[in-house]
Design a protein around this motif. Structure first.
Motif, PDB file in Angstrom:
ATOM      1  N   GLN A  16      12.063  -2.329 -10.747  1.00 10.99           N
ATOM      2  CA  GLN A  16      12.841  -3.226  -9.890  1.00 10.99           C
ATOM      3  C   GLN A  16      12.216  -3.339  -8.490  1.00 10.99           C
ATOM      4  OE1 GLN A  16      14.730  -4.397 -12.078  1.00 10.99           O
ATOM      5  NE2 GLN A  16      15.040  -2.640 -13.373  1.00 10.99           N
ATOM      6  N   ALA A  17      11.723  -2.227  -7.953  1.00 12.71           N
ATOM      7  CA  ALA A  17      11.086  -2.250  -6.636  1.00 12.71           C
ATOM      8  C   ALA A  17       9.843  -3.134  -6.651  1.00 12.71           C
ATOM      9  CB  ALA A  17      10.737  -0.836  -6.175  1.00 12.71           C
ATOM     10  N   ALA A  18       9.092  -3.105  -7.749  1.00 13.48           N
ATOM     11  CA  ALA A  18       7.921  -3.979  -7.876  1.00 13.48           C
ATOM     12  C   ALA A  18       8.346  -5.444  -7.874  1.00 13.48           C
ATOM     13  CB  ALA A  18       7.145  -3.647  -9.149  1.00 13.48           C
ATOM     14  N   GLU A  19       9.481  -5.739  -8.493  1.00 11.21           N
ATOM     15  CA  GLU A  19       9.989  -7.115  -8.483  1.00 11.21           C
ATOM     16  C   GLU A  19      10.335  -7.546  -7.062  1.00 11.21           C
ATOM     17  OE1 GLU A  19      13.233  -7.103 -11.247  1.00 11.21           O
ATOM     18  OE2 GLU A  19      11.910  -6.621 -12.918  1.00 11.21           O
ATOM     19  N   GLY A  20      11.034  -6.690  -6.340  1.00 11.33           N
ATOM     20  CA  GLY A  20      11.379  -7.009  -4.952  1.00 11.33           C
ATOM     21  C   GLY A  20      10.148  -7.169  -4.082  1.00 11.33           C
ATOM     22  N   SER A  21       9.153  -6.333  -4.303  1.00  5.48           N
ATOM     23  CA  SER A  21       7.925  -6.439  -3.501  1.00  5.48           C
ATOM     24  C   SER A  21       7.171  -7.718  -3.821  1.00  5.48           C
ATOM     25  CB  SER A  21       7.030  -5.207  -3.712  1.00  5.48           C
ATOM     26  OG  SER A  21       6.425  -5.220  -4.981  1.00  5.48           O
ATOM     27  N   SER A  22       7.280  -8.214  -5.045  1.00  9.36           N
ATOM     28  CA  SER A  22       6.612  -9.476  -5.422  1.00  9.36           C
ATOM     29  C   SER A  22       7.128 -10.624  -4.565  1.00  9.36           C
ATOM     30  CB  SER A  22       6.868  -9.802  -6.897  1.00  9.36           C
ATOM     31  OG  SER A  22       6.294  -8.841  -7.731  1.00  9.36           O
ATOM     32  N   TYR A  23       8.435 -10.671  -4.389  1.00 11.50           N
ATOM     33  CA  TYR A  23       9.004 -11.772  -3.609  1.00 11.50           C
ATOM     34  C   TYR A  23       8.813 -11.579  -2.109  1.00 11.50           C
ATOM     35  CZ  TYR A  23      10.482 -14.166  -7.694  1.00 11.50           C
ATOM     36  OH  TYR A  23      10.461 -14.864  -8.882  1.00 11.50           O
ATOM     37  N   GLY A  24       8.415 -10.378  -1.679  1.00 13.02           N
ATOM     38  CA  GLY A  24       8.016 -10.181  -0.285  1.00 13.02           C
ATOM     39  C   GLY A  24       6.672 -10.818   0.010  1.00 13.02           C
ATOM     40  N   ILE A  25       5.870 -11.030  -1.033  1.00 11.14           N
ATOM     41  CA  ILE A  25       4.535 -11.614  -0.886  1.00 11.14           C
ATOM     42  C   ILE A  25       4.571 -13.141  -0.970  1.00 11.14           C
ATOM     43  CG2 ILE A  25       2.246 -11.724  -1.991  1.00 11.14           C
ATOM     44  CD1 ILE A  25       2.759  -8.775  -2.879  1.00 11.14           C
ATOM     45  N   GLY A  44      16.247  -4.798  -4.123  1.00  6.54           N
ATOM     46  CA  GLY A  44      16.370  -5.019  -2.680  1.00  6.54           C
ATOM     47  C   GLY A  44      15.622  -3.975  -1.877  1.00  6.54           C
ATOM     48  N   THR A  45      15.663  -2.736  -2.337  1.00 13.59           N
ATOM     49  CA  THR A  45      14.936  -1.661  -1.661  1.00 13.59           C
ATOM     50  C   THR A  45      13.429  -1.911  -1.714  1.00 13.59           C
ATOM     51  OG1 THR A  45      16.685  -0.087  -2.172  1.00 13.59           O
ATOM     52  CG2 THR A  45      14.536   0.833  -1.597  1.00 13.59           C
ATOM     53  N   GLY A  46      12.947  -2.400  -2.851  1.00 20.07           N
ATOM     54  CA  GLY A  46      11.526  -2.735  -2.973  1.00 20.07           C
ATOM     55  C   GLY A  46      11.107  -3.799  -1.975  1.00 20.07           C
ATOM     56  N   GLY A  47      11.953  -4.812  -1.796  1.00 23.58           N
ATOM     57  CA  GLY A  47      11.672  -5.849  -0.808  1.00 23.58           C
ATOM     58  C   GLY A  47      11.753  -5.313   0.615  1.00 23.58           C
ATOM     59  N   PHE A  48      12.734  -4.443   0.863  1.00 18.85           N
ATOM     60  CA  PHE A  48      12.894  -3.844   2.196  1.00 18.85           C
ATOM     61  C   PHE A  48      11.668  -3.003   2.567  1.00 18.85           C
ATOM     62  CE2 PHE A  48      14.302  -0.232   4.811  1.00 18.85           C
ATOM     63  CZ  PHE A  48      14.775  -0.909   5.926  1.00 18.85           C
ATOM     64  N   ILE A  49      11.210  -2.174   1.633  1.00 15.71           N
ATOM     65  CA  ILE A  49      10.038  -1.350   1.905  1.00 15.71           C
ATOM     66  C   ILE A  49       8.804  -2.239   2.081  1.00 15.71           C
ATOM     67  CG2 ILE A  49       8.496   0.416   0.953  1.00 15.71           C
ATOM     68  CD1 ILE A  49      11.027   1.688  -0.304  1.00 15.71           C
ATOM     69  N   SER A  50       8.733  -3.330   1.327  1.00 11.70           N
ATOM     70  CA  SER A  50       7.645  -4.287   1.506  1.00 11.70           C
ATOM     71  C   SER A  50       7.658  -4.862   2.931  1.00 11.70           C
ATOM     72  CB  SER A  50       7.771  -5.413   0.476  1.00 11.70           C
ATOM     73  OG  SER A  50       6.772  -6.384   0.648  1.00 11.70           O
ATOM     74  N   ASP A  51       8.841  -5.174   3.433  1.00 11.43           N
ATOM     75  CA  ASP A  51       8.960  -5.677   4.808  1.00 11.43           C
ATOM     76  C   ASP A  51       8.513  -4.630   5.819  1.00 11.43           C
ATOM     77  OD1 ASP A  51       9.942  -8.075   3.844  1.00 11.43           O
ATOM     78  OD2 ASP A  51      12.049  -7.553   4.226  1.00 11.43           O
ATOM     79  N   LYS A  52       8.916  -3.382   5.609  1.00 11.88           N
ATOM     80  CA  LYS A  52       8.513  -2.302   6.519  1.00 11.88           C
ATOM     81  C   LYS A  52       6.999  -2.080   6.466  1.00 11.88           C
ATOM     82  CE  LYS A  52      12.465  -1.376   8.242  1.00 11.88           C
ATOM     83  NZ  LYS A  52      12.734  -1.806   9.618  1.00 11.88           N
ATOM     84  N   ALA A  53       6.434  -2.135   5.266  1.00 11.89           N
ATOM     85  CA  ALA A  53       4.986  -1.971   5.122  1.00 11.89           C
ATOM     86  C   ALA A  53       4.251  -3.120   5.801  1.00 11.89           C
ATOM     87  CB  ALA A  53       4.614  -1.893   3.640  1.00 11.89           C
ATOM     88  N   ASN A  54       4.830  -4.322   5.721  1.00 14.44           N
ATOM     89  CA  ASN A  54       4.249  -5.480   6.388  1.00 14.44           C
ATOM     90  C   ASN A  54       4.275  -5.306   7.903  1.00 14.44           C
ATOM     91  OD1 ASN A  54       3.248  -8.306   6.407  1.00 14.44           O
ATOM     92  ND2 ASN A  54       5.222  -8.693   7.395  1.00 14.44           N
ATOM     93  N   ALA A  55       5.355  -4.748   8.429  1.00 15.22           N
ATOM     94  CA  ALA A  55       5.474  -4.538   9.873  1.00 15.22           C
ATOM     95  C   ALA A  55       4.421  -3.542  10.370  1.00 15.22           C
ATOM     96  CB  ALA A  55       6.876  -4.041  10.224  1.00 15.22           C
ATOM     97  N   TRP A 115      -0.275  -2.847  -0.824  1.00 15.26           N
ATOM     98  CA  TRP A 115      -0.319  -1.424  -1.187  1.00 15.26           C
ATOM     99  C   TRP A 115       1.001  -0.973  -1.782  1.00 15.26           C
ATOM    100  CZ3 TRP A 115      -3.943   1.670  -2.474  1.00 15.26           C
ATOM    101  CH2 TRP A 115      -5.226   1.497  -1.972  1.00 15.26           C
ATOM    102  N   TRP A 116       2.115  -1.396  -1.198  1.00 20.03           N
ATOM    103  CA  TRP A 116       3.422  -1.014  -1.735  1.00 20.03           C
ATOM    104  C   TRP A 116       3.591  -1.536  -3.159  1.00 20.03           C
ATOM    105  CZ3 TRP A 116       6.920   2.200  -2.468  1.00 20.03           C
ATOM    106  CH2 TRP A 116       8.180   1.863  -2.955  1.00 20.03           C
ATOM    107  N   GLN A 117       3.206  -2.783  -3.396  1.00 22.68           N
ATOM    108  CA  GLN A 117       3.335  -3.318  -4.750  1.00 22.68           C
ATOM    109  C   GLN A 117       2.418  -2.566  -5.719  1.00 22.68           C
ATOM    110  OE1 GLN A 117       2.206  -7.410  -5.917  1.00 22.68           O
ATOM    111  NE2 GLN A 117       4.282  -7.450  -6.752  1.00 22.68           N
ATOM    112  N   THR A 118       1.224  -2.240  -5.284  1.00 14.28           N
ATOM    113  CA  THR A 118       0.301  -1.479  -6.136  1.00 14.28           C
ATOM    114  C   THR A 118       0.890  -0.121  -6.493  1.00 14.28           C
ATOM    115  OG1 THR A 118      -1.607  -2.608  -5.189  1.00 14.28           O
ATOM    116  CG2 THR A 118      -2.029  -0.491  -6.266  1.00 14.28           C
ATOM    117  N   ILE A 119       1.461   0.558  -5.521  1.00 11.56           N
ATOM    118  CA  ILE A 119       2.092   1.863  -5.764  1.00 11.56           C
ATOM    119  C   ILE A 119       3.229   1.713  -6.778  1.00 11.56           C
ATOM    120  CG2 ILE A 119       3.551   3.642  -4.685  1.00 11.56           C
ATOM    121  CD1 ILE A 119       1.750   3.202  -2.145  1.00 11.56           C
TER     122      ILE A 119
END
Length: 155
Positions: free
Chosen positions: A105-114, A48-59, A68-72
């Motif tokens: 896990q954060a990479a998984e959350g960021s995947s679903y942000g995309i 969930g944190t990975g998805g949240f940070i993905s949302d913030k990076a998107n904003a 970039w967040w997923q790459t990191i």
């Protein structure tokens, strides 16, 4: 491919970590399983944190921020699994396992942000394909290591 490299790694670790801790550190099966379960416990917040940070990076930066967040996450995941392989103490291995798992896990959350941006009318289908990619990654990683005796596997 990205989800195969995070969810595939997660499933492979869930299958192999207890055996690794038993053989590498001489733990009982029960103790090794308890230590290995730490990897899965990170799911309680890290995905969930990975998805949240993905949302913030998107904003802040749009889709480039998400990418970039997923790459990191994926780079740190790869780096930490190498560090984990070279840990010679149980405490060090557990500490690295925690951080390795967080980035998996954060990479998984960021995947679903995309996913919603790939083809918006077909978000559900795309999510299903992404999920299947994770299972394919699990098969691929498990297949790569199935022939290796854990004592002779290169580190």
């Amino acid at each position: 491919v990205q989800y195969a490299c995070c969810f595939g790694v997660e499933i492979t670790m869930n299958n192999a970590a207890a055996l690794y801790f038993r053989e590498a550190f001489g733990l009982s099966t029960e103790s090794a399983a308890a230590v290995a379960s730490i990897f899965g416990w990170m799911n309680l917040f890290a995905r969930g944190t990975g998805g949240f940070i993905s949302d913030k990076a998107n904003a802040r930066r749009g889709m480039n921020g998400r990418l970039w967040w997923q790459t990191i996450c994926l780079l740190l995941e790869g780096f930490l699994v190498i560090v984990f392989a070279y840990c010679s103490s149980l405490g060090g291995a557990i500490a690295v396992l925690v951080f390795f798992s967080i980035f998996v896990q954060a990479a998984e959350g960021s995947s679903y942000g995309i996913v919603p941006y790939i083809n918006p009318p077909y978000t559900g289908s795309i999510a299903g394909i992404i999920g299947a990619g994770g299972n394919t990654g699990s098969f691929a990683f498990s297949f790569c290591f199935r022939q290796m005796d854990s004592k002779t596997a290169p580190v």
